[in-house]
Design an enzyme around this catalytic site. Structure first.
Site, PDB file in Angstrom:
ATOM      1  N   VAL A 129     -70.872  17.909 -23.205  1.00  0.00           N
ATOM      2  CA  VAL A 129     -69.871  18.167 -24.248  1.00  0.00           C
ATOM      3  C   VAL A 129     -68.448  17.874 -23.782  1.00  0.00           C
ATOM      4  O   VAL A 129     -67.526  17.763 -24.606  1.00  0.00           O
ATOM      5  CB  VAL A 129     -69.961  19.622 -24.768  1.00  0.00           C
ATOM      6  CG1 VAL A 129     -71.308  19.870 -25.430  1.00  0.00           C
ATOM      7  CG2 VAL A 129     -69.683  20.622 -23.666  1.00  0.00           C
ATOM      8  N   GLU A 133     -78.258  52.302 -24.872  1.00  0.00           N
ATOM      9  CA  GLU A 133     -79.137  51.305 -24.257  1.00  0.00           C
ATOM     10  C   GLU A 133     -79.731  51.859 -22.960  1.00  0.00           C
ATOM     11  O   GLU A 133     -79.025  52.499 -22.181  1.00  0.00           O
ATOM     12  CB  GLU A 133     -78.359  50.030 -23.934  1.00  0.00           C
ATOM     13  CG  GLU A 133     -77.671  49.384 -25.129  1.00  0.00           C
ATOM     14  CD  GLU A 133     -76.810  48.208 -24.711  1.00  0.00           C
ATOM     15  OE1 GLU A 133     -77.308  47.073 -24.770  1.00  0.00           O
ATOM     16  OE2 GLU A 133     -75.653  48.429 -24.319  1.00  0.00           O
ATOM     17  N   ASP A 193     -67.764  44.091 -25.302  1.00  0.00           N
ATOM     18  CA  ASP A 193     -69.109  43.587 -25.581  1.00  0.00           C
ATOM     19  C   ASP A 193     -69.775  44.326 -26.737  1.00  0.00           C
ATOM     20  O   ASP A 193     -70.490  43.721 -27.538  1.00  0.00           O
ATOM     21  CB  ASP A 193     -69.976  43.707 -24.323  1.00  0.00           C
ATOM     22  CG  ASP A 193     -71.315  43.000 -24.462  1.00  0.00           C
ATOM     23  OD1 ASP A 193     -71.323  41.843 -24.919  1.00  0.00           O
ATOM     24  OD2 ASP A 193     -72.343  43.597 -24.111  1.00  0.00           O
ATOM     25  N   HIS A 233     -69.840  45.214 -32.116  1.00  0.00           N
ATOM     26  CA  HIS A 233     -70.868  45.773 -32.993  1.00  0.00           C
ATOM     27  C   HIS A 233     -70.484  47.110 -33.637  1.00  0.00           C
ATOM     28  O   HIS A 233     -70.676  47.292 -34.839  1.00  0.00           O
ATOM     29  CB  HIS A 233     -72.174  45.952 -32.223  1.00  0.00           C
ATOM     30  CG  HIS A 233     -72.692  44.698 -31.596  1.00  0.00           C
ATOM     31  ND1 HIS A 233     -72.719  43.490 -32.257  1.00  0.00           N
ATOM     32  CD2 HIS A 233     -73.199  44.449 -30.355  1.00  0.00           C
ATOM     33  CE1 HIS A 233     -73.220  42.556 -31.460  1.00  0.00           C
ATOM     34  NE2 HIS A 233     -73.515  43.112 -30.312  1.00  0.00           N
ATOM     35  N   LYS A 260     -74.749  51.696 -21.276  1.00  0.00           N
ATOM     36  CA  LYS A 260     -75.942  51.123 -20.663  1.00  0.00           C
ATOM     37  C   LYS A 260     -76.535  52.122 -19.677  1.00  0.00           C
ATOM     38  O   LYS A 260     -75.847  52.998 -19.174  1.00  0.00           O
ATOM     39  CB  LYS A 260     -75.599  49.813 -19.958  1.00  0.00           C
ATOM     40  CG  LYS A 260     -74.988  48.781 -20.907  1.00  0.00           C
ATOM     41  CD  LYS A 260     -74.985  47.391 -20.325  1.00  0.00           C
ATOM     42  CE  LYS A 260     -74.285  46.414 -21.256  1.00  0.00           C
ATOM     43  NZ  LYS A 260     -74.860  46.379 -22.601  1.00  0.00           N
ATOM     44  N   LYS A 280     -83.119  54.467 -25.552  1.00  0.00           N
ATOM     45  CA  LYS A 280     -82.603  53.358 -26.365  1.00  0.00           C
ATOM     46  C   LYS A 280     -82.706  53.752 -27.835  1.00  0.00           C
ATOM     47  O   LYS A 280     -83.799  53.964 -28.357  1.00  0.00           O
ATOM     48  CB  LYS A 280     -83.411  52.081 -26.116  1.00  0.00           C
ATOM     49  CG  LYS A 280     -83.049  50.922 -27.070  1.00  0.00           C
ATOM     50  CD  LYS A 280     -83.903  49.696 -26.795  1.00  0.00           C
ATOM     51  CE  LYS A 280     -83.726  48.641 -27.886  1.00  0.00           C
ATOM     52  NZ  LYS A 280     -82.343  48.188 -28.047  1.00  0.00           N
TER      53      LYS A 280
END
Length: 491
Positions: free
Chosen positions: A92, A214, A233, A238, A338, A343
């Site tokens: 690319v 998570e 992140d 989210h 995390k 979860k």
């Protein structure tokens, strides 16, 4: 009834050898092929720097698809899918290579979709290459993965770069949470139920908790994650999406423009968090070693490729306040991390307590009504309410009861559609309602950036350590305790 995409497409995947393609895109395309939702003349053009033939690529990816599909590959379905695939050798960063792609695309008159499954620092080379080869004209579409950039400045730069070659109507910015069935159900839950619609405000709601927990660590993504951290992140990416869907006004209609307009209004109403209130409003942590599912797991600083001095957070808890008429005075508590105990993703809406207690003789305090919206695993909706305890006593003894939507849970487990399966289908149809606009992304970064800046410049800027397999640092509990509240326990 089978509904296939309206028009044949040429789906060009930049980063065809990458993790996203192997884990998400190819399994989703397999499922779309299985359900006969791909137009019979649609092609998949995989691009990469490897000097491979199409046969080489198909042979290599079949094993990868097997690993991530969670079902046995059907030979006929795979034959049909693989017959659509062509491999195109492209670097690319070499603009002339895009003319190789043009040669393939000119063979058909399909609508072209470019999926950029590549790091953000590669995007501009793709924009330039497509523009120079005149491969950017309407009705072509281009797909970008969130998060775009690492801050407001870099996000604006990417958006400025792409706007030189593509119109906003051609750009599909993906947040895969918007493809999840349970997230989409929030729209229906809020705007089709009278009992919720008229009680979804600061008059009846005390506070709302949003948890995205998570069990996994960073999964060999040290370089990426250490640059981003849990705030960029997960929160920017989210949790703010969940927050906007929960709090937005009813849009005029379900068009992408109307929905995005209402979400941007919410993001612009978020009260700022900065160096002056950072310690009262946020908690950040970093996982130590511990045990999850009876297995020992390393600390963040012991992960492969780790920088032993990293201050990157793997856990965030944050108190969010909105400055608007509907939600003023209602705190929203967000947490995500995390290597936590379980979860799951869940929204808990706590309704205000009654000001008077008719049954105080036997009940010193009435229980608080709660609406629990389990997003994953096993999506469900549960309403916590009070009833009379059975018995012959003349006085009323009040006890807690739950109304569970078992039928809802069964339907979701039976008919669940993968997020990428849905989003790819919508991209090929050209429908933008499940995607994020430029204003939305930049409004989110504008709110997030001062928090990151405050963390870096506060006196005690190290994240608090927490043991893997727990619910995060202790100060996460104190964040709510200061307001006389506690996190809703996972059940």
């Amino acid at each position: 009834m089978i509904i296939e995409t309206n028009h044949a497409c040429d789906l060009v995947i930049f980063g065809a050898k990458g993790d996203l393609t192997k884990r998400k895109l190819l399994p989703a395309l397999y499922k779309l092929e299985k359900s006969k939702k791909i137009h019979k003349y649609t092609r998949i053009i995989a691009s990469g720097r490897a000097d491979w033939s199409t046969e080489d690529y198909i042979e290599k990816i079949k094993t990868e698809v097997k690993n991530f599909l969670n079902e046995e590959i059907n030979d006929l379905i795979w034959k049909n899918l693989s017959s659509r695939i062509f491999f195109c050798n492209i670097d690319v960063h070499e603009p002339l290579h895009f003319f190789r792609l043009k040669t393939i695309l000119k063979q058909k008159k399909n609508i072209i979709v470019y999926y950029c499954a590549v790091p953000s620092n590669t995007l501009n080379s793709i924009f330039i290459g497509l523009g120079n080869a005149h491969l950017n004209s309407v009705p072509s579409r281009i797909v970008l993965e969130k998060p775009l950039g690492v801050c407001l400045k870099t996000s604006k730069k990417i958006n400025d770069q792409i706007s030189k070659y593509f119109l906003e109507s051609q750009i599909f910015r993906i947040d895969h949470y918007l493809g999840k069935e349970s997230i989409l159900n929030l729209f229906a839950l809020r705007f089709s139920n009278t009992c919720l619609f008229y009680n979804w405000n600061n008059k009846t709601i005390d506070h709302i908790q949003i948890t995205v927990s998570e069990e996994v660590g960073i999964e060999d993504r040290w370089n990426y994650f250490n640059m981003m951290g849990q705030m960029k992140d997960m929160v920017q990416n989210h949790l703010l999406q969940i927050l906007t869907i929960l709090t937005m006004d009813q849009p005029k209609n379900i068009s992408s423009e109307s929905i995005q307009h209402e979400k941007v209004k919410i993001l612009r109403s978020l009260n700022p968090i900065n160096i002056h209130n950072i310690n009262k409003k946020t908690v950040r942590g970093q996982y130590c070693s511990g045990v999850i599912n009876e297995k020992k797991v390393p600390s963040y600083l012991e992960e492969n490729g780790a920088n032993k001095n990293s201050l990157t957070e793997t856990f965030v808890a944050i108190k969010v306040d909105l400055n608007n008429k509907q939600w003023s005075g209602v705190p929203f508590y967000l947490r995500t991390g995390k290597r936590l105990a379980h979860k799951y993703s869940e929204i808990v809406v706590f309704f205000k307590k009654k000001p008077t207690n008719l049954f105080k003789n036997l009940n010193s305090e009435l229980l608080q009504n709660k609406l629990i919206i389990r997003l994953e695993p096993n999506p469900n909706i549960i309403f916590d309410f009070s009833v009379k305890a059975p018995g012959l006593e003349q006085e009323y003894k009040i006890e807690n009861s739950q109304l569970k939507s078992s039928q809802f849970s069964k339907k979701y487990s039976k008919n669940s559609i993968d997020a990428y399966e849905r989003l790819l289908f919508e991209i090929m149809r050209g429908v933008q309602s499940l995607f994020v606009c430029r204003d939305e992304i930049e409004a989110a970064w504008k709110w997030i950036d001062p928090i990151i800046h405050a963390w870096k410049n506060s006196k005690n800027n190290a994240p608090q350590l927490y043991m893997s397999g727990t619910w995060g640092p202790k100060n996460s509990d104190l964040l709510l305790a200061h307001d006389g509240r506690v996190w809703y326990e996972f059940h």
